[in-house]
Write a protein that holds these residues in place. Structure first.
Motif, PDB file in Angstrom:
ATOM      1  N   MET A 178      -6.035  17.137  20.784  1.00 12.68           N
ATOM      2  CA  MET A 178      -4.937  17.537  19.929  1.00 12.68           C
ATOM      3  C   MET A 178      -4.841  19.055  19.888  1.00 12.68           C
ATOM      4  N   LEU A 179      -3.649  19.519  19.830  1.00 17.14           N
ATOM      5  CA  LEU A 179      -3.425  20.943  19.915  1.00 17.14           C
ATOM      6  C   LEU A 179      -3.265  21.542  18.541  1.00 17.14           C
ATOM      7  N   GLU A 235      -8.825  25.780  25.469  1.00 18.17           N
ATOM      8  CA  GLU A 235      -8.552  24.690  24.528  1.00 18.17           C
ATOM      9  C   GLU A 235      -7.992  23.475  25.248  1.00 18.17           C
ATOM     10  N   TYR A 236      -7.138  23.691  26.231  1.00 20.15           N
ATOM     11  CA  TYR A 236      -6.613  22.579  27.024  1.00 20.15           C
ATOM     12  C   TYR A 236      -7.731  21.864  27.776  1.00 20.15           C
ATOM     13  N   LEU A 237      -8.692  22.629  28.286  1.00 20.18           N
ATOM     14  CA  LEU A 237      -9.795  22.026  29.036  1.00 20.18           C
ATOM     15  C   LEU A 237     -10.661  21.135  28.152  1.00 20.18           C
ATOM     16  N   LEU A 238     -10.847  21.532  26.885  1.00 16.10           N
ATOM     17  CA  LEU A 238     -11.667  20.735  25.980  1.00 16.10           C
ATOM     18  C   LEU A 238     -11.016  19.398  25.641  1.00 16.10           C
ATOM     19  N   LEU A 239      -9.688  19.376  25.592  1.00 12.32           N
ATOM     20  CA  LEU A 239      -8.974  18.175  25.157  1.00 12.32           C
ATOM     21  C   LEU A 239      -8.297  17.435  26.312  1.00 12.32           C
ATOM     22  N   GLU A 240      -8.573  17.841  27.545  1.00 10.27           N
ATOM     23  CA  GLU A 240      -7.869  17.240  28.679  1.00 10.27           C
ATOM     24  C   GLU A 240      -8.222  15.769  28.861  1.00 10.27           C
ATOM     25  N   HIS A 241      -9.459  15.398  28.623  1.00  6.00           N
ATOM     26  CA  HIS A 241      -9.901  14.026  28.884  1.00  6.00           C
ATOM     27  C   HIS A 241      -9.249  13.026  27.923  1.00  6.00           C
ATOM     28  N   LYS A 242      -8.774  13.493  26.761  1.00  3.16           N
ATOM     29  CA  LYS A 242      -8.184  12.558  25.800  1.00  3.16           C
ATOM     30  C   LYS A 242      -6.810  12.053  26.247  1.00  3.16           C
ATOM     31  N   ASP A 260       1.429   5.298  30.225  1.00  2.00           N
ATOM     32  CA  ASP A 260       0.250   5.149  31.074  1.00  2.00           C
ATOM     33  C   ASP A 260      -1.028   5.023  30.237  1.00  2.00           C
ATOM     34  N   ARG A 261      -1.118   5.784  29.172  1.00  3.65           N
ATOM     35  CA  ARG A 261      -2.319   5.702  28.331  1.00  3.65           C
ATOM     36  C   ARG A 261      -2.403   4.370  27.597  1.00  3.65           C
ATOM     37  N   PHE A 262      -1.255   3.814  27.217  1.00  4.59           N
ATOM     38  CA  PHE A 262      -1.273   2.517  26.539  1.00  4.59           C
ATOM     39  C   PHE A 262      -1.673   1.410  27.506  1.00  4.59           C
ATOM     40  N   LEU A 263      -1.171   1.470  28.742  1.00  7.57           N
ATOM     41  CA  LEU A 263      -1.563   0.468  29.734  1.00  7.57           C
ATOM     42  C   LEU A 263      -3.015   0.631  30.151  1.00  7.57           C
ATOM     43  N   THR A 264      -3.580   1.827  29.963  1.00  5.06           N
ATOM     44  CA  THR A 264      -5.000   2.015  30.251  1.00  5.06           C
ATOM     45  C   THR A 264      -5.872   1.290  29.240  1.00  5.06           C
ATOM     46  N   LYS A 265      -5.462   1.304  27.976  1.00  8.14           N
ATOM     47  CA  LYS A 265      -6.262   0.691  26.914  1.00  8.14           C
ATOM     48  C   LYS A 265      -5.960  -0.788  26.705  1.00  8.14           C
ATOM     49  N   MET A 266      -4.727  -1.196  26.927  1.00  6.29           N
ATOM     50  CA  MET A 266      -4.309  -2.552  26.600  1.00  6.29           C
ATOM     51  C   MET A 266      -3.866  -3.296  27.858  1.00  6.29           C
ATOM     52  N   LYS A 267      -4.135  -4.578  27.885  1.00  4.45           N
ATOM     53  CA  LYS A 267      -3.643  -5.450  28.938  1.00  4.45           C
ATOM     54  C   LYS A 267      -2.406  -6.166  28.421  1.00  4.45           C
ATOM     55  N   VAL A 268      -1.265  -5.884  29.018  1.00  4.99           N
ATOM     56  CA  VAL A 268       0.013  -6.397  28.532  1.00  4.99           C
ATOM     57  C   VAL A 268       0.609  -7.326  29.581  1.00  4.99           C
ATOM     58  N   ARG A 269       1.568  -8.102  29.146  1.00  7.95           N
ATOM     59  CA  ARG A 269       2.284  -9.010  30.032  1.00  7.95           C
ATOM     60  C   ARG A 269       3.536  -8.309  30.556  1.00  7.95           C
ATOM     61  N   PRO A 270       4.004  -8.689  31.741  1.00  6.57           N
ATOM     62  CA  PRO A 270       5.191  -8.029  32.299  1.00  6.57           C
ATOM     63  C   PRO A 270       6.438  -8.169  31.428  1.00  6.57           C
ATOM     64  N   CYS A 319       0.310  16.374  15.460  1.00  5.78           N
ATOM     65  CA  CYS A 319      -0.695  16.773  16.448  1.00  5.78           C
ATOM     66  C   CYS A 319      -0.500  15.911  17.694  1.00  5.78           C
ATOM     67  N   ARG A 320      -0.568  16.525  18.834  1.00  3.19           N
ATOM     68  CA  ARG A 320      -0.435  15.794  20.087  1.00  3.19           C
ATOM     69  C   ARG A 320      -1.345  16.424  21.127  1.00  3.19           C
ATOM     70  N   THR A 321      -1.631  15.669  22.158  1.00  2.00           N
ATOM     71  CA  THR A 321      -2.469  16.159  23.240  1.00  2.00           C
ATOM     72  C   THR A 321      -1.616  16.911  24.252  1.00  2.00           C
ATOM     73  N   SER A 322      -2.261  17.720  25.047  1.00  2.00           N
ATOM     74  CA  SER A 322      -1.547  18.500  26.055  1.00  2.00           C
ATOM     75  C   SER A 322      -1.162  17.601  27.225  1.00  2.00           C
ATOM     76  N   THR A 323       0.068  17.722  27.659  1.00  2.00           N
ATOM     77  CA  THR A 323       0.577  16.964  28.789  1.00  2.00           C
ATOM     78  C   THR A 323       0.519  17.819  30.045  1.00  2.00           C
TER      79      THR A 323
END
Length: 368
Positions: free
Chosen positions: A1-2, A37-44, A94-104, A167-171
């Protein structure tokens, strides 16, 4: 978060310009602080998708993911939205599909919901009023879901991704703007004119093309931004070398910006192997896009297919026909008047329309 003011590399500069102009050293310190700061939060904000090419057990495929990304880009173009909204919406998807398995079948609703969240976050970041409602998003996207479905799905996405208001993460777009600002500062210090190909509009357009392709979805955001800068700097270097062959002298400043990009790579701890793979994927995506653009004139024109019911509502065609009855000429004497037999139970309208075809026939209009 920035933190506040770190979302855009020019944000601090615009605020400081109202009081005093920052010196090049102070500007460099501010940019490097934002970079750390971007480097610290990049993985999120880094998605890690593993989607199959073909669906075997009802899974979302890479084609469905690319289709959702292109729908988001169409919505961005339709509503004339900034690139921040599009890149953030694709990142959320993309982040939501990484965490959750959804149906088409849920992908269209998730797509519109990610755009809805991105609009909310952009309005909060810029302190502006949102001008596009959820109903308009549902209507234009034709996602076959209701506004209530989008609102409920938006709550699920916010909960699963642990999004906090304000608050949001860096894109990857934030990374691209930051690295370009650092490159521009270095060019000013070396008295070098930044190449026209490194303008923000062209870089953002390339970024939209790359982000809509699943081949680059798992690429590190900092690497993807730096690869795009490398792509433009290599084009400028090739042009400089081609001009130098004619004049016989190679300008030294042609390598200055390229060397500074190498220093940024070392500062961000980017491996040469992964960066080379990222460059290969980006080149493949951009070359494929350029080939498609070259064949645009050969594409078939868009044809609208309407149902018979919709066609009658738009333009009644139930009495149009391509064949007209032949009118036979009859010669009568002046005094003689043809006798007509009139029936009292039948109307003339029924007589005229009894033989007309009931199926709609569309008229054909020619340009000549």
């Amino acid at each position: 978060m920035l933190r506040s003011g770190a979302g855009h590399p020019d944000a601090g500069q615009s605020e400081a310009s109202t009081s005093r102009q920052l010196s090049p050293e102070e500007e460099a310190q501010r940019l490097y602080a934002t970079l750390n700061e971007y480097l610290l939060l990049e993985h999120k904000a880094q998605p890690r998708l593993c989607l199959p090419n073909e669906s075997e057990n009802g899974e979302v495929t890479t084609g469905a993911r690319d289709g959702a990304a292109h729908v988001l880009r169409c919505l961005k173009v339709w509503f004339d939205l900034p690139a921040d909204v599009l890149i953030n919406a694709i990142s959320l998807f993309d982040r939501f599909l990484t965490k959750m398995k959804v149906r088409p079948c849920h992908v269209p609703c998730i797509t519109v919901s990610c755009m809805n969240i991105a609009l909310e976050q952009y309005a909060a970041d810029t302190d502006t009023k949102r001008s596009i409602s959820v109903e308009e998003l549902v209507s234009i996207s034709q996602s076959a879901c209701t506004a209530g479905d989008v609102i409920r799905m938006s709550r699920v996405i916010v909960d699963k991704l642990s999004l906090v208001t304000g608050c949001r993460t860096s894109t990857v777009l934030d990374w691209l703007r930051l690295l370009r600002a650092m490159l521009r500062l270095h060019a000013d210090q070396c008295a070098i004119v930044l190449p026209p190909s490194c303008q923000e509009e062209e870089l953002v357009q390339l970024l939209e093309i790359v982000c809509c392709d699943a081949a680059c979805v798992n690429t590190r955001t900092s690497e993807l931004a730096l690869v795009l800068l490398y792509y433009k700097l290599e084009q400028q270097l090739a042009e400089s070398l081609a001009a130098a062959e004619e004049s016989g002298t190679i300008p030294e400043h042609a390598y200055y910006l390229y060397d500074f990009a190498r220093q940024l790579q070392l500062h961000c701890h980017m491996c040469d192997t992964t960066l080379a793979h990222a460059r290969a994927r980006v080149r493949h995506v951009l070359s494929r896009y350029e080939r498609c653009e070259a064949r645009r004139d050969q594409r078939q024109r868009l044809v609208w297919r309407l149902s018979e019911r919709t066609l009658k509502v738009l333009r009644p065609t139930d009495r149009l026909t391509s064949l007209l009855p032949t009118i036979e000429e009859q010669h009568f004497a002046v005094d003689a008047t043809p006798t007509r037999t009139r029936s009292g139970s039948e109307s003339s309208e029924n007589e005229e329309t009894s033989d007309w075809p009931r199926s709609p026939v569309l008229p054909v209009y020619c340009d000549n």
